[in-house]
Every structure is written in C-alpha cells, then in structure tokens.
Design a protein around this motif. Structure first.
Motif, short mmCIF file in Angstrom:
data_model
loop_
_atom_site.label_atom_id
_atom_site.label_comp_id
_atom_site.label_asym_id
_atom_site.label_seq_id
_atom_site.Cartn_x
_atom_site.Cartn_y
_atom_site.Cartn_z
N GLY B 20 -13.24 23.00 -21.06
CA GLY B 20 -14.10 22.20 -21.95
C GLY B 20 -13.35 21.71 -23.17
N LYS B 24 -12.58 17.77 -23.91
CA LYS B 24 -13.07 17.10 -25.13
C LYS B 24 -11.93 16.45 -25.89
N PRO B 44 -27.48 26.50 -23.56
CA PRO B 44 -26.48 25.82 -24.39
C PRO B 44 -25.75 26.84 -25.28
N ARG B 45 -24.43 26.72 -25.42
CA ARG B 45 -23.70 27.50 -26.42
C ARG B 45 -23.86 26.80 -27.76
N GLU B 48 -23.42 22.90 -28.59
CA GLU B 48 -23.52 22.05 -27.40
C GLU B 48 -24.78 21.19 -27.45
N ASN B 50 -27.44 18.47 -25.49
CA ASN B 50 -27.94 17.97 -24.22
C ASN B 50 -27.62 16.48 -24.08
N ASP B 53 -22.65 17.34 -23.86
CA ASP B 53 -21.83 18.36 -23.22
C ASP B 53 -22.29 18.61 -21.79
N TYR B 54 -23.57 18.71 -21.63
CA TYR B 54 -24.20 18.91 -20.32
C TYR B 54 -25.57 18.28 -20.35
#
Lengths: 205, 205
Positions: B20, B24, B44-45, B48, B50, B53-54
């Motif tokens: 990751g 980035k 989510p960490r 992070e 939505n 990141d994912y």
C-alpha cells in the motif's frame, strides 16, 4: 541487486540510425557497464580513436582473428569487416559486470546463438525519411552508397522480430533513458533473481 | 510510444511488505497509469478513505458481487474479503490506459489466468526479520495474528515463481523507481510494438 553473472546487452539497429551516438552518450554516465570495443577494417572517421571507438585492423589481421576463433561475431558490411573480440566479453561477464555491444544487425544474430539470454535492443529511426537524412548528413558516403545503405537498412528493419526491445532514437537523451530502464528492469526479472532471494530466506530459517 | 491497449500491472507480495505504501508513493506522480481501487470487507485503518484507498463493503454486498461475476479476482485473507471490480479494469485498458492493481498474492494468481500478458511484480522484503518488524509496527494486530501473518507471508514468498519481476522494498523511493523502469521497459518490448513500427514503414513505402 546484481546477479553473479553480468548481463550481455546488445545494441543494434539499421545502418545510420545513430547506434554510435547513442552508445557514446549512454556510456558517458555509466560506470556499471563495460563497453566492448569492436574491431573493424574500415577507415577511421574524423575524430575516431583507435582503442576507444574501434580497434582498427588490416584485412589480414582481421582474417587471422577469424581463423583463430577470436571473434564472438563478425560481419562484412559495405565492403568492410566488423567484429567483437570474444575473450574480453566472456571474462567481463564472468566477473559479474554487464557488457554492452554496439554492433551491426548481422552480427547481433550470431551473438544471439551464443548468448540466447542476452538483452537485444533494436534502435529504430523515427521514420525512413529521417534515416535517409541522417545517412546523408554523415557526409561520408556518395549518393550510390546512400541508396545502397537505405536498401540494406530496410532489410535490417525486417529483422526487428529477433530482438527483445525496440527503442526509438527520436532524441539521443530519450533513447538513453529508455535503454537505462530496460537494463534496470532486466536485472529485476524474476528468472534472474529468484534463486538469490530464495537463498536469503533459506539462511534465515 | 503507447500501444492501442493499456498494460495491466499487478503489484503484489507478502502481507506486510508495504504494498500500500509503495503503491501510494508510486501513484503520486503518475498520471499515465490508472489505479484500480479494490473492494474489501475489512475495517478501514486509520486515515483510510472509502473510494480512495478501498471501497469498503459488507460481507453481504461483497458476496453479491461474487455471484454477479463483478470481480476479476477475490480472496479471503485473515477473515476478510478483498477483490477487484472487473468492469473498470477492462474499460480502462481498452481506452489504452495502463491499470495498476495492488492485490494479495492469492488474487494475483487468479488475474494471471485472465490476463497472462499482464506485468506481474512481486514486492519483496529485504529480510524476514524486517518483514516481522513492519507487521509489528503497523500496530493493528495481536501477537497471534502477527505469527499467523508471518506464516502466511513465508508461503506467499514461495509463489514468487509465478511473477515476472521481483522488486525489493528496501526503500520506498527506490522501489518506485524500479517499478517505473519495469513499466517503461515493458512498453518497449518488441512483441508489443513491432506491429506498430511495421505499419509505419508500410505507409512510407
């Protein structure tokens, strides 16, 4: 990140594409790669130095090298011999250093037979009209020789399929950057480095 | 120098290697490559976002995507789903733009089946002890989970043989440079560009 054995890098391409210019610019800031100086029977061009640009030999000297198997490849091209001394290439690779050859297309095909794992780079002119201009601007050839070279160049371009990479020589600086990227990437190829990494893990188990 | 179709670049490697972080940093000054955002059911960490990141989904939403064939690959990993939405990848490649996936090792093997011509890059830790340190420093896992991740990571490293390139993540900046070189070199591969150059010559005849 180096392997035990060096990479053989072959820079070739059609007559007049600028192989010598690109090779000189490329080697200028490159200490990790050894340039293998070719042997030729052609006359030195202005500014060319024996033992730097080429080893200039007589026809008789060259033919003795052929007889004694001292050449990795050689070719006759527009009436002259060009060749690569074999011992120097092998010794340098075995020391773990990369070797760059800048050779004619015919010769590259011979090297491929001995070093199928080599990295073969085809230098490509941006267009045929640009190629003709470059051959003409060189100023060392008659109109007949230029036509002859253009004819040969077109045939040489057909041999592109035997190469691993094609680098356009639109600008020398850009061509050099592309060649640098190719060599970096080739050193990272899994089939070249996997053994090294697996050993590393073995030690740590 | 681009082909008609974009390159699919798959960045993978063992848990905790820093996929990751490298992705980035790599994408930060990269406008020619499109990052394909993954879908996950994990929490989510910190930091992070939505859709950046994912795409964070529930298990039910994720399983509906599986049923409807909306995923190019998916994997369950330490109790969570991770996957790649397929439509976006295909459309972007067809527009001629490169796509980067940053995915787990299991998923990469599935992508290989659909895209054998993709460029598969395995991100490698400098050592197993360094890998353990990175997983530990992340601070999101218990000691048991760390042991579990280390065990999985060692198995994942065995899958290196399925990849085209191995990039050591000793320093993020160096890893990014290596990935850049790989992508540049891949765009210059003869089997990708020969058709284009031959067309160019055809036109000029």
């Amino acid at each position: 990140m180096k392997n035990d054995r060096g990479l053989l890098i072959v820079l070739s391409g059609p007559s007049g594409v600028g192989k010598g210019t690109v090779r000189k610019a490329f080697m200028q800031d490159e200490s990790d790669i050894q340039y293998s100086i070719s042997v030729t029977t052609r006359d030195p061009r202005e500014g060319e130095v024996n033992g730097v640009d080429y080893f200039f030999k007589t026809k008789e000297e060259f033919e003795r090298m052929i007889e004694n198997n001292k050449l990795l490849e050689y070719a006759q091209y527009v009436g002259n011999y060009y060749g690569t001394p074999v011992d120097y290439v092998k010794e340098t690779l075995e020391k773990g250093k990369d070797v760059l050859l800048e050779i004619e297309v015919q010769g590259a095909m011979q090297v491929r037979k001995h070093f199928p794992e080599g990295v073969f780079i085809f230098l490509m002119p941006p267009s045929l009209s640009e190629l003709r201009k470059r051959i003409t601007n060189r100023g060392t050839e008659t109109e007949d020789l230029i036509d002859n070279r253009m004819h040969i160049a077109k045939e040489e371009i057909e041999l592109m399929d035997e190469y691993d990479y094609v680098v356009e020589n639109d600008q020398v600086e850009l061509a050099c950057e592309r060649i640098h990227s190719i060599i970096t990437a080739e050193h990272l190829r899994r089939d070249r480095v996997a053994v090294k990494y697996k050993k590393l893990l073995e030690v740590q188990k």
